[in-house]
Design a protein around this motif. Sequence first.
Motif, PDB file in Angstrom:
ATOM      1  N   PRO A  30     -54.427  14.618  64.024  1.00  0.00           N
ATOM      2  CA  PRO A  30     -55.780  14.165  64.365  1.00  0.00           C
ATOM      3  C   PRO A  30     -56.007  14.319  65.871  1.00  0.00           C
ATOM      4  O   PRO A  30     -55.099  14.702  66.611  1.00  0.00           O
ATOM      5  CB  PRO A  30     -55.739  12.677  63.985  1.00  0.00           C
ATOM      6  N   HIS A  31     -57.204  13.977  66.304  1.00  0.00           N
ATOM      7  CA  HIS A  31     -57.473  13.956  67.745  1.00  0.00           C
ATOM      8  C   HIS A  31     -56.686  12.786  68.343  1.00  0.00           C
ATOM      9  O   HIS A  31     -56.800  11.655  67.888  1.00  0.00           O
ATOM     10  CB  HIS A  31     -58.962  13.788  68.021  1.00  0.00           C
ATOM     11  N   ARG A  33     -55.803  10.311  71.485  1.00  0.00           N
ATOM     12  CA  ARG A  33     -56.293   9.755  72.745  1.00  0.00           C
ATOM     13  C   ARG A  33     -55.092   9.623  73.674  1.00  0.00           C
ATOM     14  O   ARG A  33     -54.088   9.019  73.315  1.00  0.00           O
ATOM     15  CB  ARG A  33     -56.919   8.369  72.537  1.00  0.00           C
ATOM     16  N   PHE A  46     -53.558   7.519  67.985  1.00  0.00           N
ATOM     17  CA  PHE A  46     -54.662   7.765  67.069  1.00  0.00           C
ATOM     18  C   PHE A  46     -54.937   6.494  66.285  1.00  0.00           C
ATOM     19  O   PHE A  46     -54.105   5.590  66.212  1.00  0.00           O
ATOM     20  CB  PHE A  46     -54.389   8.972  66.151  1.00  0.00           C
ATOM     21  N   SER A  71     -55.164  25.460  71.443  1.00  0.00           N
ATOM     22  CA  SER A  71     -55.769  24.480  70.550  1.00  0.00           C
ATOM     23  C   SER A  71     -55.726  24.978  69.107  1.00  0.00           C
ATOM     24  O   SER A  71     -55.679  24.202  68.175  1.00  0.00           O
ATOM     25  CB  SER A  71     -57.202  24.165  70.979  1.00  0.00           C
ATOM     26  N   ASP A  74     -52.297  24.111  67.793  1.00  0.00           N
ATOM     27  CA  ASP A  74     -52.219  22.660  67.633  1.00  0.00           C
ATOM     28  C   ASP A  74     -52.824  22.200  66.314  1.00  0.00           C
ATOM     29  O   ASP A  74     -52.424  21.184  65.761  1.00  0.00           O
ATOM     30  CB  ASP A  74     -52.926  21.935  68.787  1.00  0.00           C
ATOM     31  N   LEU A  75     -53.803  22.963  65.802  1.00  0.00           N
ATOM     32  CA  LEU A  75     -54.442  22.594  64.538  1.00  0.00           C
ATOM     33  C   LEU A  75     -53.444  22.536  63.390  1.00  0.00           C
ATOM     34  O   LEU A  75     -53.664  21.833  62.412  1.00  0.00           O
ATOM     35  CB  LEU A  75     -55.535  23.608  64.179  1.00  0.00           C
TER      36      LEU A  75
END
Length: 168
Positions: A30-31, A33, A46, A71, A74-75
């Motif tokens: 996930p994204h 922080r 997360f 990026s 990273d997915l």
Amino acid sequence: MASLQIVLFDICGTECALRRDAVRELLPLPHLRRPPSLPAPVAGFFNLGGSAVPAVRLDVLFGLPREETSSETDLYRHLILVEGLTPDLPTALLVDRVEDVKTVSASQLFPVREEGTLNGCVEAEIDLDGRLVHLLSLERILMAGERRALSELNRQAQSRLDTWSATA
């Protein structure tokens, strides 16, 4: 021990495994922080159902060389959610890719000397058709001081998450 279920994964081209009973969940990345001044082994936090969960970078902890990532790559990385790495909270291990869940027999496990094996975290080697895979010990991944520091960082992240959810 007749057989053992394992979760196979890759970190910087190094094949590793964890005991299946140590794994709570497998998650897509996930994204995360990442507040300023986090130590390098912490990729970020997360939100998992209202709980701040830290993501720990095994490549950094083990000193494995990482090629530059984009990026896009990273997915395809994964998180392995585990219990017991830090007291009273789940922790996610950031890996390049979770590959499989397998059952191995006791005859496929070989003991290792503790020193020099991914910072002493390898508890055994698994022979998978001639490939040796490192079976990691969840209890050895973090030292006591690292566990305390991660717990404190998690407390701060949870407090920040609670503050924002209270105003929503």
